[in-house]
Motif scaffolding. Structure first.
Motif, PDB file in Angstrom:
ATOM      1  N   PRO A 101      12.889  15.897 -42.350  1.00 25.14           N
ATOM      2  CA  PRO A 101      13.963  16.500 -41.540  1.00 25.14           C
ATOM      3  C   PRO A 101      13.872  16.168 -40.061  1.00 25.14           C
ATOM      4  CG  PRO A 101      13.146  18.085 -43.137  1.00 25.14           C
ATOM      5  CD  PRO A 101      12.245  16.890 -43.226  1.00 25.14           C
TER       6      PRO A 101
ATOM      7  N   GLN B 100       8.612  20.622 -43.198  1.00 26.92           N
ATOM      8  CA  GLN B 100       9.089  19.306 -42.771  1.00 26.92           C
ATOM      9  C   GLN B 100       9.134  18.291 -43.921  1.00 26.92           C
ATOM     10  OE1 GLN B 100      10.452  18.113 -39.908  1.00 26.92           O
ATOM     11  NE2 GLN B 100      10.556  20.289 -39.372  1.00 26.92           N
ATOM     12  N   GLY B 101       8.959  18.769 -45.131  1.00 23.81           N
ATOM     13  CA  GLY B 101       9.109  17.871 -46.272  1.00 23.81           C
ATOM     14  C   GLY B 101       7.825  17.331 -46.853  1.00 23.81           C
TER      15      GLY B 101
ATOM     16  N   ASN C  45      16.933  14.497 -37.996  1.00 28.21           N
ATOM     17  CA  ASN C  45      17.668  15.360 -37.063  1.00 28.21           C
ATOM     18  C   ASN C  45      17.286  15.175 -35.598  1.00 28.21           C
ATOM     19  OD1 ASN C  45      18.998  16.601 -39.271  1.00 28.21           O
ATOM     20  ND2 ASN C  45      17.230  17.946 -39.596  1.00 28.21           N
TER      21      ASN C  45
END
Length: 337
Positions: free
Chosen positions: A268, A243-244, A272
Motif C-alpha cells: 500500500p 502494509q501487506g 499510495n
C-alpha cells in the motif's frame, strides 16, 4: 520534533545503550561496540554509493528527538539478506508418502533448511524505546524505511522481508530451540542468537540438519510455537502486516518466529505514496496526519506531521517547515496515514 534520519558516527554511544536495552531479542543489534561501529560505518558507506542494483549495502536509521538529540529507536535495511553469505530459514513443506499396496497416502508436514530468501531485501534492527510504544514513533521507523526503499527502488530487490522474534521467556528459554536446535548446537538460545548477529553464518550450514525435519516427530511444545511472534514484537508485526507483509511459508531457524514477506509493487505505501512540493502556510480545518520524507543535508529523513494535501502539494505550518530545516516548494514524498 521526532525525525528518522541516517545514523552517524557520533551516535555510537547512544546506539550502544539502545542495543543493551533491546536485549537478545534483536540479534541484528548486538550490544558489542566493535560490531555496532562496523554497522554504522557500513551504513555511511552505503548511503554514499551510487547504486544501480542491490548488493552488500546496509542502511541504518535512528529515531532522534531533535530538541534534545536523544535517540529513541533504530531500524535498518539490508539491500540483500544474503549477499556475501546465505540467509538461512526453515521452509514449511509437505512431503508425500504413499503405498499403493497398503492403500496408504500420507501428507507429512516437514521443515527444510534453505536459503530461498537470500535475494530478498531485509528490514531488520527494529527497536523502539518503551516510552514511545504507544505513539506514532514505531510507525515512523517502519513506514519511513519503506518510504526510503520505494523512493530508491534501484537499491533494493523486488521482494522484501522481515524476520520477527519467536517465543522465548525472560530467562532465554525458547521451546523450539530447546527441542530442535539445542540437539545440534549444544548451547543456549541467547548464545546462538548472539553468534547469529555477530559472526559469519557458515556455522548454520555446518551444524543444522540438511535433511527435512518431520514436524510430527518434534515435541508438541515446539510445534505449538512455530510461526508465533514474541509479544514484544507484536507491534512491529502489526505495522508490517498493515502494509501487506504476510507470514508465508518460512520460519526463523532458531526460535521458529515468523518471517514476513511481500512483493514491493503490491505494498500500500508503494501504491499510495505521492511526490510533490512542500508548502508552509496556515492549515485548513480538515487536516490529516502525513508521513513526510525528504532528501536533506543529512540524507533521507522522515517525520510525521499534520497537513493538508492539494493535488501535488503538501501543506504544513511554516513554523514546522522551518524547524525541520526545509524550504518552500522543496520536493518531498508524502503518505496520508
Amino acid at each position: 520534533m521526532i525525525v528518522l534520519r541516517p545514523v552517524k558516527l557520533t551516535d555510537l554511544s547512544n546506539i550502544e545503550k539502545l542495543a543493551v536495552d533491546s536485549g537478545p531479542m534483536v540479534c541484528t543489534l548486538p550490544a558489542k561496540r566493535e560490531h555496532l561501529l562496523q554497522k554504522i560505518e557500513q551504513s555511511i558507506y552505503s548511503f554514499e554509493q551510487d547504486v544501480f542494483c542491490p548488493g552488500e549495502e546496509s542502511y541504518f536509521f535512528v529515531l532522534e528527538e531533535t530538541d534534545t538529540g536523544h535517540l529513541l529507536g533504530t531500524g535498518a535495511i539490508n539491500a540483500l539478506a544474503g549477499y556475501r553469505q546465505a540467509f538461512y530459514s526453515f521452509r514449511n513443506d509437505i512431503i508425500i508418502h504413499s503405498s499403493r499396496e497398503l492403500n496408504v497416502h500420507s501428507r507429512i508436514h516437514a521443515l527444510t533448511l534453505n536459503h530461498d530468501l537470500s535475494d530478498h531485501s531485509q528490514l531488520c534492527s527494529f527497536y523502539i524505546d518503551p516510552s514511545q510504544r504507544h505513539t506514532l514513533s514505531p510507525a515512523l521507523i517502519t513506514l519511513g524505511r519503506l518510504m526510503f526503499m520505494n523512493a530508491n527502488s534501484n537499491r533494493f530487490a523486488n521482494e522484501w522481508m522481515a524476520v520477527l522474534p519467536g517465543i522465548a521467556d525472560t530467562q532465554g528459554r525458547a521451546p523450539f530451540w530447546e527441542h530442535v536446535g539445542r540437539k545440534f548446537f549444544g548451547m543456549d538460545y541467547n548464545q546462538v542468537e548472539y553468534y547469529n548477529g555477530t559472526r559469519d553464518k557458515a556455522f548454520v550450514a555446518e551444524l543444522m540438519p540438511h535433511y527435512p525435519l518431520y514436524v510430527p516427530l518434534i515435541d508438541e511444545e515446539a510445534q505449538a510455537v512455530m510461526g508465533q511472534v514474541h509479544q514484544d514484537a507484536e507491534l512491529q508485526y502489526q505495522l508490517l502486516n498493515d502494509q501487506g507483509f504476510e507470514p508465508d511459508k518460512y520460519v526463523e531457524i532458531f526460535d521458529a518466529g515468523p518471517i514476513l514477506t511481500a512483493p514491493h509493487n503490491a505494498l500500500p505505501i508503494c501504491l499510495n505514496m505521492k511526490t510533490g512540493s512542500l508548502v508552509g502556510e496556515p492549515l485548513h480545518a480538515d487536516t490529516k496526519q502525513y508521513l513526510v520524507g525528504y532528501q536533506g543535508a543529512k540524507g533521507f529523513c522522515a517525520f510525521i506531521a499534520e497537513g493538508n494535501q492539494t493535488e501535488d502539494r503538501l501543506i504544513i505550518t511554516k513554523e514546522l517547515m522551518e524547524e525541520v530545516g526545509l524550504t518552500q516548494h522543496q520536493k518531498v514524498w508524502f503518505l496520508a496515514l
